[in-house]
Design a protein around this motif. Structure first.
Motif, short mmCIF file in Angstrom:
data_model
loop_
_atom_site.label_atom_id
_atom_site.label_comp_id
_atom_site.label_asym_id
_atom_site.label_seq_id
_atom_site.Cartn_x
_atom_site.Cartn_y
_atom_site.Cartn_z
N TYR A 86 0.83 -1.21 0.00
CA TYR A 86 0.00 0.00 0.00
C TYR A 86 0.86 1.25 0.00
CZ TYR A 86 -3.96 -3.03 1.02
OH TYR A 86 -4.90 -4.00 0.97
N VAL A 87 1.94 1.24 0.74
CA VAL A 87 2.85 2.39 0.74
C VAL A 87 3.45 2.57 -0.65
CG1 VAL A 87 5.05 3.24 1.66
CG2 VAL A 87 3.35 2.28 3.19
N TRP A 88 3.83 1.47 -1.30
CA TRP A 88 4.35 1.55 -2.67
C TRP A 88 3.33 2.21 -3.59
CZ3 TRP A 88 7.14 -2.99 -5.43
CH2 TRP A 88 8.37 -3.23 -4.82
N ILE A 89 2.09 1.74 -3.54
CA ILE A 89 1.07 2.25 -4.46
C ILE A 89 0.79 3.72 -4.19
CG2 ILE A 89 -1.37 2.05 -5.11
CD1 ILE A 89 -1.07 -0.98 -4.66
N LEU A 90 0.53 4.07 -2.95
CA LEU A 90 0.23 5.46 -2.62
C LEU A 90 1.44 6.35 -2.86
CD1 LEU A 90 -1.79 7.49 -1.50
CD2 LEU A 90 -0.92 6.96 0.78
N GLY A 91 2.61 5.93 -2.41
CA GLY A 91 3.82 6.72 -2.62
C GLY A 91 4.16 6.87 -4.09
N GLY A 92 4.02 5.80 -4.84
CA GLY A 92 4.29 5.86 -6.28
C GLY A 92 3.35 6.80 -7.00
N PHE A 93 2.06 6.78 -6.63
CA PHE A 93 1.09 7.68 -7.24
C PHE A 93 1.45 9.13 -6.94
CE2 PHE A 93 -2.74 10.27 -7.01
CZ PHE A 93 -3.25 10.08 -8.28
N VAL A 94 1.71 9.42 -5.68
CA VAL A 94 2.02 10.80 -5.28
C VAL A 94 3.30 11.29 -5.94
CG1 VAL A 94 2.67 12.25 -3.31
CG2 VAL A 94 0.73 10.70 -3.12
N ILE A 95 4.32 10.45 -5.91
CA ILE A 95 5.60 10.86 -6.51
C ILE A 95 5.48 11.06 -8.01
CG2 ILE A 95 7.92 10.00 -7.04
CD1 ILE A 95 7.97 8.91 -4.17
N ALA A 96 4.80 10.16 -8.71
CA ALA A 96 4.64 10.31 -10.16
C ALA A 96 3.78 11.52 -10.49
CB ALA A 96 4.02 9.05 -10.75
N PHE A 97 2.73 11.77 -9.70
CA PHE A 97 1.84 12.91 -9.94
C PHE A 97 2.61 14.23 -9.74
CE2 PHE A 97 -1.30 16.08 -8.71
CZ PHE A 97 -2.28 15.89 -9.67
N VAL A 98 3.30 14.35 -8.64
CA VAL A 98 4.02 15.59 -8.33
C VAL A 98 5.17 15.81 -9.31
CG1 VAL A 98 5.48 16.74 -6.60
CG2 VAL A 98 3.34 15.65 -5.91
N SER A 99 5.92 14.76 -9.63
CA SER A 99 7.03 14.93 -10.56
C SER A 99 6.53 15.27 -11.97
CB SER A 99 7.92 13.70 -10.57
OG SER A 99 7.22 12.57 -11.02
N ALA A 100 5.41 14.71 -12.40
CA ALA A 100 4.84 15.07 -13.71
C ALA A 100 4.36 16.51 -13.69
CB ALA A 100 3.70 14.14 -14.07
N TRP A 101 3.80 16.95 -12.58
CA TRP A 101 3.36 18.34 -12.44
C TRP A 101 4.55 19.28 -12.54
CZ3 TRP A 101 3.61 21.49 -7.72
CH2 TRP A 101 2.95 22.70 -7.85
N ILE A 102 5.66 18.93 -11.87
CA ILE A 102 6.87 19.75 -11.95
C ILE A 102 7.42 19.75 -13.37
CG2 ILE A 102 9.27 19.93 -11.16
CD1 ILE A 102 8.23 18.89 -8.42
N GLY A 103 7.37 18.60 -14.04
CA GLY A 103 7.79 18.53 -15.44
C GLY A 103 6.95 19.40 -16.34
N GLU A 104 5.63 19.43 -16.10
CA GLU A 104 4.75 20.31 -16.88
C GLU A 104 5.07 21.78 -16.61
OE1 GLU A 104 2.56 19.95 -19.25
OE2 GLU A 104 2.63 17.77 -19.29
N LEU A 105 5.32 22.14 -15.36
CA LEU A 105 5.68 23.52 -15.04
C LEU A 105 6.99 23.90 -15.71
CD1 LEU A 105 4.77 23.76 -11.25
CD2 LEU A 105 3.55 24.77 -13.19
N TRP A 106 7.94 22.99 -15.71
CA TRP A 106 9.24 23.23 -16.35
C TRP A 106 9.05 23.43 -17.86
CZ3 TRP A 106 14.01 22.98 -13.66
CH2 TRP A 106 15.13 23.11 -14.47
N GLN A 107 8.20 22.60 -18.46
CA GLN A 107 7.91 22.70 -19.89
C GLN A 107 7.26 24.05 -20.19
OE1 GLN A 107 4.37 20.79 -21.46
NE2 GLN A 107 5.69 19.72 -22.94
N ALA A 108 6.29 24.47 -19.39
CA ALA A 108 5.61 25.75 -19.61
C ALA A 108 6.58 26.91 -19.46
CB ALA A 108 4.44 25.89 -18.64
N ARG A 109 7.47 26.82 -18.49
CA ARG A 109 8.45 27.89 -18.29
C ARG A 109 9.39 27.99 -19.48
NH1 ARG A 109 11.89 27.71 -13.01
NH2 ARG A 109 9.98 28.56 -12.15
N ARG A 110 9.84 26.87 -20.00
CA ARG A 110 10.75 26.88 -21.15
C ARG A 110 10.04 27.39 -22.40
NH1 ARG A 110 15.46 22.93 -21.62
NH2 ARG A 110 15.62 24.33 -23.36
N GLN A 111 8.77 27.05 -22.58
CA GLN A 111 8.04 27.53 -23.73
C GLN A 111 7.80 29.03 -23.64
OE1 GLN A 111 4.53 25.13 -24.03
NE2 GLN A 111 5.58 23.47 -25.08
#
Length: 138
Positions: free
Chosen positions: A109-134
């Motif tokens: 359960y920790v793997w599933i919840l932690g993996g979801f949160v980490i992937a969600f937040v890191s993708a969000w940061i990646g999107e922000l980085w992409q928007a900043r570069r554009q």
């Protein structure tokens, strides 16, 4: 098709990126994880360090998917991370040296919840980085 520069995580899910994200996780996370497991033969048995490496790999791949995708792609890496982590649950005994039991279900359960949160937040940061570069290019 118009590219979006705002970051809104809740929209229609692009299933192509879910499948592509799962493939990224398998190729760029599962294979290096097996190399990590090979280090246990040389005496590296620190479970915390293994967990940090596994979650750091999820974060890097989620960031990359968020950064490289056109438009807003935040939920897709998180969904593909959950599917990937469920795949890893089949390999639970290899990663942690224990068989699956009721006591180890909490770790899953920790793997599933932690993996979801980490992937969600890191993708969000990646999107922000992409928007900043554009916006810097414009």
């Amino acid at each position: 098709m118009e590219n979006s520069t705002s970051v809104r995580p809740f929209k229609v899910i692009d299933w192509k990126w879910v499948g592509l994200g799962y493939c990224f996780y398998v190729v760029y996370h599962l294979l290096p994880s097996y190399l990590l497991l090979g280090l246990t033969q040389f005496g590296w048995t620190d479970e915390l360090a293994k967990g940090i490496c596994l979650f750091a790999g999820l974060a890097l791949i989620g960031f990359y998917i968020g950064y490289r995708s056109q438009g807003v792609t935040i939920l897709e890496p998180a969904i593909s991370a959950i599917v990937y982590i469920l795949t890893l649950a089949l390999l639970f005994d290899r990663f942690w040296g224990r068989s699956f039991s009721i006591r180890s279900a909490g770790l899953i359960y920790v793997w599933i919840l932690g993996g979801f949160v980490i992937a969600f937040v890191s993708a969000w940061i990646g999107e922000l980085w992409q928007a900043r570069r554009q916006s810097a290019k414009a």
